[in-house]
Design an enzyme around this catalytic site. Structure first.
Site, PDB file in Angstrom:
ATOM      1  N   ASN A   9       0.876  -1.172   0.000  1.00 11.80           N
ATOM      2  CA  ASN A   9       0.000   0.000   0.000  1.00 11.80           C
ATOM      3  C   ASN A   9       0.913   1.222   0.000  1.00 11.80           C
ATOM      4  O   ASN A   9       1.518   1.535   1.019  1.00 11.80           O
ATOM      5  CB  ASN A   9      -0.881  -0.037   1.264  1.00 11.80           C
ATOM      6  CG  ASN A   9      -1.689   1.228   1.441  1.00 11.80           C
ATOM      7  OD1 ASN A   9      -1.788   2.054   0.537  1.00 11.80           O
ATOM      8  ND2 ASN A   9      -2.273   1.382   2.625  1.00 11.80           N
ATOM      9  N   LYS A  11       0.128   4.277  -0.236  1.00 10.71           N
ATOM     10  CA  LYS A  11      -0.509   5.457   0.374  1.00 10.71           C
ATOM     11  C   LYS A  11      -0.262   6.689  -0.499  1.00 10.71           C
ATOM     12  O   LYS A  11      -0.217   6.575  -1.718  1.00 10.71           O
ATOM     13  CB  LYS A  11      -0.022   5.650   1.810  1.00 10.71           C
ATOM     14  CG  LYS A  11      -0.117   4.373   2.641  1.00 10.71           C
ATOM     15  CD  LYS A  11       0.023   4.613   4.099  1.00 10.71           C
ATOM     16  CE  LYS A  11       0.018   3.294   4.831  1.00 10.71           C
ATOM     17  NZ  LYS A  11      -0.054   3.446   6.266  1.00 10.71           N
ATOM     18  N   HIS A  96      -9.483   0.894   4.619  1.00 11.45           N
ATOM     19  CA  HIS A  96      -8.233   1.132   5.359  1.00 11.45           C
ATOM     20  C   HIS A  96      -8.524   2.062   6.545  1.00 11.45           C
ATOM     21  O   HIS A  96      -9.340   2.973   6.442  1.00 11.45           O
ATOM     22  CB  HIS A  96      -7.178   1.747   4.432  1.00 11.45           C
ATOM     23  CG  HIS A  96      -5.821   1.739   5.057  1.00 11.45           C
ATOM     24  ND1 HIS A  96      -5.430   2.678   5.974  1.00 11.45           N
ATOM     25  CD2 HIS A  96      -4.784   0.878   4.924  1.00 11.45           C
ATOM     26  CE1 HIS A  96      -4.197   2.393   6.375  1.00 11.45           C
ATOM     27  NE2 HIS A  96      -3.781   1.308   5.754  1.00 11.45           N
ATOM     28  N   GLU A  98      -7.024   4.481   7.727  1.00 10.99           N
ATOM     29  CA  GLU A  98      -6.823   5.916   7.470  1.00 10.99           C
ATOM     30  C   GLU A  98      -8.051   6.499   6.771  1.00 10.99           C
ATOM     31  O   GLU A  98      -8.443   7.636   7.028  1.00 10.99           O
ATOM     32  CB  GLU A  98      -5.541   6.118   6.646  1.00 10.99           C
ATOM     33  CG  GLU A  98      -4.302   5.858   7.509  1.00 10.99           C
ATOM     34  CD  GLU A  98      -3.098   5.345   6.761  1.00 10.99           C
ATOM     35  OE1 GLU A  98      -3.037   5.470   5.526  1.00 10.99           O
ATOM     36  OE2 GLU A  98      -2.184   4.806   7.429  1.00 10.99           O
ATOM     37  N   GLU A 167      -5.657  -5.333  10.255  1.00 11.04           N
ATOM     38  CA  GLU A 167      -4.625  -4.338  10.528  1.00 11.04           C
ATOM     39  C   GLU A 167      -4.934  -3.630  11.845  1.00 11.04           C
ATOM     40  O   GLU A 167      -5.757  -2.699  11.869  1.00 11.04           O
ATOM     41  CB  GLU A 167      -4.581  -3.302   9.401  1.00 11.04           C
ATOM     42  CG  GLU A 167      -4.258  -3.872   8.046  1.00 11.04           C
ATOM     43  CD  GLU A 167      -3.638  -2.823   7.135  1.00 11.04           C
ATOM     44  OE1 GLU A 167      -2.523  -3.041   6.672  1.00 11.04           O
ATOM     45  OE2 GLU A 167      -4.265  -1.773   6.925  1.00 11.04           O
ATOM     46  N   GLY A 173       2.285   1.870  10.900  1.00 11.75           N
ATOM     47  CA  GLY A 173       3.242   2.969  10.810  1.00 11.75           C
ATOM     48  C   GLY A 173       3.875   3.347  12.132  1.00 11.75           C
ATOM     49  O   GLY A 173       4.509   4.388  12.256  1.00 11.75           O
ATOM     50  N   SER A 213       3.271  -2.525  10.490  1.00  6.92           N
ATOM     51  CA  SER A 213       4.711  -2.561  10.741  1.00  6.92           C
ATOM     52  C   SER A 213       5.330  -3.920  10.418  1.00  6.92           C
ATOM     53  O   SER A 213       6.220  -4.397  11.140  1.00  6.92           O
ATOM     54  CB  SER A 213       5.026  -2.142  12.184  1.00  6.92           C
ATOM     55  OG  SER A 213       4.595  -0.807  12.384  1.00  6.92           O
TER      56      SER A 213
HETATM   57  C1  PEP Z   1      -0.885  -0.065   6.126  1.00  6.76           C
HETATM   58  O1  PEP Z   1      -1.097   1.127   6.225  1.00  6.76           O
HETATM   59  O2  PEP Z   1      -1.657  -0.781   5.449  1.00  6.76           O
HETATM   60  C2  PEP Z   1       0.278  -0.618   6.821  1.00  6.76           C
HETATM   61  C3  PEP Z   1       0.282  -1.883   7.136  1.00  6.76           C
HETATM   62  O3  PEP Z   1       1.290   0.272   7.096  1.00  6.76           O
HETATM   63  P1  PEP Z   1       2.721  -0.073   7.759  1.00  6.76           P
HETATM   64  O4  PEP Z   1       3.222  -1.339   7.127  1.00  6.76           O
HETATM   65  O5  PEP Z   1       3.575   1.116   7.410  1.00  6.76           O
HETATM   66  O6  PEP Z   1       2.493  -0.221   9.215  1.00  6.76           O
END
Ligand code: PEP
Length: 251
Positions: A9, A11, A96, A98, A167, A173, A213
């Site tokens: 992703n 973003k 997601h 966000e 997630e 993040g 992460s």
């Molecule tokens: C995401 O936003 O889908 C995600 C998993 O981000 P990160 O790997 O940076 O934690």
């Protein structure tokens, strides 16, 4: 049997030239060293057509990070599922955290987006997961159950096309990853919810990805769990070495 999948992703990162360069570099790396899982890159809308043109579909697929909850018309700034599909993209991330947090996407809006994505032959990567306070209150199981309502109105045939991504928002993040035990526990719970709704065959065939992460150093132990079928990767998808390191966890 369900597929193992690693999806990136991007973003709101990478301008068009940078995105094309990243997709090309990844494609070369995967053609040279074939992945043992399905690999998807989900990019900003403006990259989709160019990136879909570059990738070898035998090793790499393309998806969007969102699509509109309306078919077409006077919705300035929106991009429909049909438009996404017309670029050659095959997947779309929906729900997601966000988008839920910053753009107020709720169960109903996400149900519409999911239906439109499927109507346009896009496979949704449907994200669910709890925030830190919910985890601390041990409410994660009920949170994901409530979020699944967006996709639990689908017919069994349509639900079979969905990829789920768990997630935990507190891990996105932040550098803080769910432990393999935490991931396995909630992935098994999610699969049991799918089984209760659609039966065990569909549940066994549903890929459930972990996101938060995930990096080359922890991917192997996360993906080794029986109910973790790969990852949705944010930050580590922006560099080929890191993303390839995660893909190679399946080797
Ligand atoms: C995401 O936003 O889908 C995600 C998993 O981000 P990160 O790997 O940076 O934690």
């Amino acid at each position: 049997m369900r597929k193992n999948i690693v999806a990136g992703n991007w973003k709101m990162n990478k301008n068009l030239q940078e995105g094309i360069a990243l997709a090309k570099e990844l494609n070369v790396a995967l053609v040279a060293d074939k992945p043992n899982c399905e690999v998807i890159i989900c990019t900003p809308f403006i990259h989709l057509a160019s990136v879909a043109d570059i990738v070898d579909p035998a090793v790499l697929a393309v998806g969007a990070e969102n699509c509109a909850d309306k078919v077409s018309g006077a919705y300035t700034g929106e991009v429909s599922a049909e438009m996404v599909a017309s670029t050659g993209a095959k997947y779309v991330i929906l729900g997601h955290s966000e988008r839920r947090a910053y753009y107020h996407e709720n169960v109903e809006i996400l149900a519409e987006k999911t239906k439109l994505a499927l109507a346009n032959r896009l496979k949704p990567i449907f994200c669910i997961g709890e925030v830190l306070e919910e985890r601390e209150a041990n409410k994660q199981n009920e949170v994901v159950a409530a979020q699944l309502a967006s996709v639990f109105s689908l017919s069994p045939e349509d639900f079979s096309k969905i990829i789920l991504a768990y997630e935990p928002v507190w891990a996105i993040g932040t550098g803080k990853t769910a432990t393999p035990e935490q991931a396995q526990e909630i992935h098994a719970h999610i699969r049991s919810l799918v089984a209760a709704k659609y039966g065990s065959e569909i549940a066994e065939n549903t890929s459930i990805l972990y996101g938060g992460s995930c990096k080359p150093s922890n991917a192997k132990e996360l993906f080794a769990n029986p109910d973790v079928d790969g990852g949705l990767i944010g930050g580590a998808a922006l560099q080929v070495a890191d993303f390839k390191g995660i893909i190679d966890a399946f080797k």
